[in-house]
Design a protein around this motif. Structure first.
Motif, mmCIF file in Angstrom:
data_model
loop_
_atom_site.group_PDB
_atom_site.id
_atom_site.type_symbol
_atom_site.label_atom_id
_atom_site.label_comp_id
_atom_site.label_asym_id
_atom_site.label_seq_id
_atom_site.Cartn_x
_atom_site.Cartn_y
_atom_site.Cartn_z
ATOM 1 N N ASP A 330 -2.010 -4.135 -8.159
ATOM 2 C CA ASP A 330 -2.008 -3.998 -6.703
ATOM 3 C C ASP A 330 -3.257 -3.296 -6.203
ATOM 4 O O ASP A 330 -3.788 -3.640 -5.131
ATOM 5 C CB ASP A 330 -0.764 -3.232 -6.237
ATOM 6 C CG ASP A 330 -0.649 -3.254 -4.721
ATOM 7 O OD1 ASP A 330 -0.612 -4.366 -4.151
ATOM 8 O OD2 ASP A 330 -0.631 -2.176 -4.106
ATOM 9 N N VAL A 331 -3.763 -2.332 -6.955
ATOM 10 C CA VAL A 331 -5.009 -1.677 -6.566
ATOM 11 C C VAL A 331 -6.166 -2.664 -6.650
ATOM 12 O O VAL A 331 -7.037 -2.705 -5.768
ATOM 13 C CB VAL A 331 -5.274 -0.442 -7.447
ATOM 14 C CG1 VAL A 331 -6.655 0.151 -7.168
ATOM 15 C CG2 VAL A 331 -4.188 0.611 -7.221
ATOM 16 N N ARG A 332 -6.165 -3.492 -7.687
ATOM 17 C CA ARG A 332 -7.219 -4.508 -7.801
ATOM 18 C C ARG A 332 -7.140 -5.504 -6.649
ATOM 19 O O ARG A 332 -8.166 -5.977 -6.142
ATOM 20 C CB ARG A 332 -7.127 -5.233 -9.147
ATOM 21 C CG ARG A 332 -7.391 -4.323 -10.326
ATOM 22 C CD ARG A 332 -7.469 -5.085 -11.641
ATOM 23 N NE ARG A 332 -8.729 -5.806 -11.798
ATOM 24 C CZ ARG A 332 -9.886 -5.257 -12.115
ATOM 25 N NH1 ARG A 332 -9.979 -3.947 -12.282
ATOM 26 N NH2 ARG A 332 -10.962 -5.992 -12.271
ATOM 27 N N ARG A 333 -5.901 -5.835 -6.237
ATOM 28 C CA ARG A 333 -5.733 -6.722 -5.079
ATOM 29 C C ARG A 333 -6.381 -6.107 -3.828
ATOM 30 O O ARG A 333 -7.111 -6.790 -3.102
ATOM 31 C CB ARG A 333 -4.251 -6.961 -4.829
ATOM 32 C CG ARG A 333 -3.952 -7.770 -3.551
ATOM 33 C CD ARG A 333 -2.477 -7.719 -3.188
ATOM 34 N NE ARG A 333 -2.039 -6.359 -2.892
ATOM 35 C CZ ARG A 333 -2.218 -5.751 -1.721
ATOM 36 N NH1 ARG A 333 -2.855 -6.371 -0.743
ATOM 37 N NH2 ARG A 333 -1.775 -4.516 -1.544
ATOM 38 N N MET A 334 -6.119 -4.832 -3.603
ATOM 39 C CA MET A 334 -6.683 -4.170 -2.427
ATOM 40 C C MET A 334 -8.205 -4.127 -2.483
ATOM 41 O O MET A 334 -8.891 -4.456 -1.499
ATOM 42 C CB MET A 334 -6.109 -2.761 -2.291
ATOM 43 C CG MET A 334 -4.652 -2.712 -1.870
ATOM 44 S SD MET A 334 -4.083 -1.039 -1.449
ATOM 45 C CE MET A 334 -3.879 -0.329 -3.092
ATOM 46 N N LEU A 335 -8.736 -3.729 -3.622
ATOM 47 C CA LEU A 335 -10.194 -3.607 -3.746
ATOM 48 C C LEU A 335 -10.883 -4.959 -3.681
ATOM 49 O O LEU A 335 -11.951 -5.096 -3.058
ATOM 50 C CB LEU A 335 -10.545 -2.891 -5.051
ATOM 51 C CG LEU A 335 -10.108 -1.422 -5.171
ATOM 52 C CD1 LEU A 335 -10.425 -0.893 -6.561
ATOM 53 C CD2 LEU A 335 -10.775 -0.564 -4.104
#
Length: 563
Positions: A330-335
């Protein structure tokens, strides 16, 4: 985390995606050689990273203040501004006739982005000055140009824009500031203006106010407004700051963000002014300044998004929660989404600047129409992206993002104003579907034709990306034709989602071009698969019409039961 200017990314977009090399083939901008461009970007990046970025936090923690009527800037701002001025950066795109460098606006906007990423509150000062320079170059008398432009280009003096009054915001025609003719050919300006960015300064020796006011015989509305140069200090016979003019800073606004930028309430008390342009034609001159500033504000949005994203990515790489959180899906999705949108918004802003340069260099009405069409998209999308990305950056930090000591919240507080000033993003959208479609949609369709042709050309190397871009552009063409068949009120009700849809399609197009020219195919896929599909929802909202909005009783908005 310290900001690092993304020189390589900016240079790639300028040279490979939006066509700066074509600008350099024109006689006017022949000096923008690859070597010159590389040197300017490199040095501007160094200045932003090493000199300007270090003062950003102090601007937030120690805001500009008034002491006995005198402005005191945030710690370090004066020194950082002098480095900016002494390097010639303020006059980068100004005419060489009065001390500018005469380089392309596209290059200037690239530099502005890096400076705004480093410290938005400080960059507002040269941005407003650049807009004033543009207004004077186009509308000022020879005497005004000779006196003011060298000082503004050098950063000895700074410029402001005085439109807004307590009762006259977007409705500029409601202003009450008065101008009276004096026997010596000058004018006396009386009235109050609010929200005046850098309305006073201790980093320059004079502050030059462009003020909208109405003469006694000026008609009602915007048609009767004139524009005046009203300096803080009246220049003496040598062109140096002389006696104080009859104006003062009443107060500074206490704001959500950009604390280092003094936002002033200005009082003009019979101040001496000089006409800029013709009497009763002030809005034409002021719009020259505003259009320059609108693109510049779009760039500010990109700048704040870039800076916030850099800090969020660095934090995610260091923050350990079952491993570094940068590895969490999910963090990779945001970034990834944030990086894709920053790329798209940057490309749109720089493409707009290239269109401005080509229009100036060639006199082409087609390029001028392209620049005019892209301006509201660049302003609105650039600032929307900046706000979304700064908000995402806070989210990536988790609970620490809500703690001021991390500094990430400053980006969200600072960037939030960009979607409001220089014309709210709603006004930008109404301008897009109103004035910018008033040509029967020619500028819009020309741009869509370019996207469709580009998608066809990319089929050989990037068929997946090309297919998605082609389909989205075709859908946007159909929606544009539908809007052209509606009256203005119906268009306005869907203007914001329509602008968003156009920006998403444009962004996908520039990602596709980048992928075919050595850029990141993976990042382009992120945009096309995760960002671009939202354009369909935007178009659905743009097509929804006005009926349901008009049918709602106003009481519903206050929480009363709907009937």
């Amino acid at each position: 985390m310290a900001y690092t200017a993304p020189v390589e990314q900016i240079a790639f977009i300028l040279n490979k995606v939006v066509g700066l090399p074509e600008v350099a083939t024109t006689e006017q901008f022949a000096e923008a050689t690859p070597e010159t461009v590389d040197a300017i970007l490199t040095e501007a990046g160094r200045l932003a990273t090493e000199v300007i970025a270090p003062v950003n936090r102090q601007g937030d923690l120690s805001p500009a203040r008034l002491e006995n009527g005198a402005l005191r800037s945030s710690p370090g701002f004066a020194e950082a501004f002098r480095a900016l001025a002494e390097g010639g950066w303020i006059g980068l795109a100004s005419s060489q006739d009065h001390g500018g460098m005469g380089l392309p606006q596209a290059l200037n906007m690239a530099v502005n982005e890096m400076v705004a990423s480093a410290c938005l509150a400080l960059q507002l000062n040269p941005l407003l000055t650049q807009g004033q320079i543009e207004a004077l170059e186009h509308h000022g008398s020879d005497e005004l140009k000779a006196l003011y432009l060298p000082k503004l280009n050098s950063g000895e003096w700074s410029g402001t824009m005085n439109l807004t009054e307590p009762q006259a915001g977007s409705d500029v025609g409601a202003l009450t500031t008065r101008a009276e003719r004096a026997d010596d050919g000058t004018y006396r300006i009386t009235g109050q203006k609010i929200f005046i960015t850098w309305g006073d300064s201790d980093v320059t020796s004079n502050v030059c106010h462009l003020v909208l006011a109405r003469l006694p015989d000026g008609g009602a509305g915007t048609r009767g407004i004139s524009l005046f140069m009203v300096p803080k200090f009246i220049p003496d016979e040598n062109g140096d700051p002389g006696t104080p003019n009859d104006l003062r800073v009443v107060s500074l606004e206490h704001k959500l963000g950009i604390h280092g930028s003094p936002t002033c309430v200005m009082s003009f008390e019979g101040a001496k002014g000089w006409i800029v342009g013709a009497e009763h034609k002030g809005m034409a001159a002021m719009f020259t300044m505003m259009n320059c500033a609108r693109l510049g504000v779009g760039v500010q949005g990109v700048a704040q998004g870039e800076a916030a994203l850099q800090q969020a990515a660095a934090y995610a790489a260091e923050r350990m929660q079952m491993g570094p959180i940068i590895r969490h899906p999910d963090v990779r999705r945001m970034l990834a989404g944030a990086r894709a949108e920053v790329f798209a918004a940057r490309a749109i802003c720089l493409a707009c600047a290239v269109a401005i340069d080509m229009a100036r260099a060639t006199g082409s009405q087609d390029w001028a129409a392209r620049a005019a069409f892209l301006t509201p998209i660049a302003k609105a999308y650039g600032t929307d992206v900046g706000t979304r990305v700064a908000d995402t950056a806070v989210q990536v930090h988790g609970g620490m993002g809500y703690i001021e000591e991390t500094g990430i919240a400053q980006y969200l507080r600072d960037v939030r104003i960009t979607s409001i000033y220089e014309g709210t993003n709603g006004i930008q959208a109404m301008d897009l579907v109103g004035r910018k479609l008033a040509d029967g949609g020619n500028a819009a369709m020309s741009l869509l034709d370019e996207i469709l042709d580009g998608a066809k050309a990319a089929q050989a190397t990037q068929p997946e990306l090309a297919h998605q871009v082609w389909q989205s552009a075709e859908s946007l063409r159909e929606a544009t034709q539908e809007l052209l068949d509606r009256d203005l009120a119906e268009r306005f009700s869907g203007a914001v989602p329509y602008l968003s849809a156009f920006a998403r399609v444009l962004g996908a197009y520039y990602h596709m071009l980048a992928a075919t020219k050595g850029g990141s195919v993976t990042l382009a896929r992120v945009h096309v698969t995760r960002i671009l599909p939202q354009f369909a929802a935007d178009l659905a909202a743009a097509r929804a019409g006005l009926a349901d909005l008009e049918a709602l009783d106003d009481a519903v908005f206050l929480g009363h039961m709907a009937v």
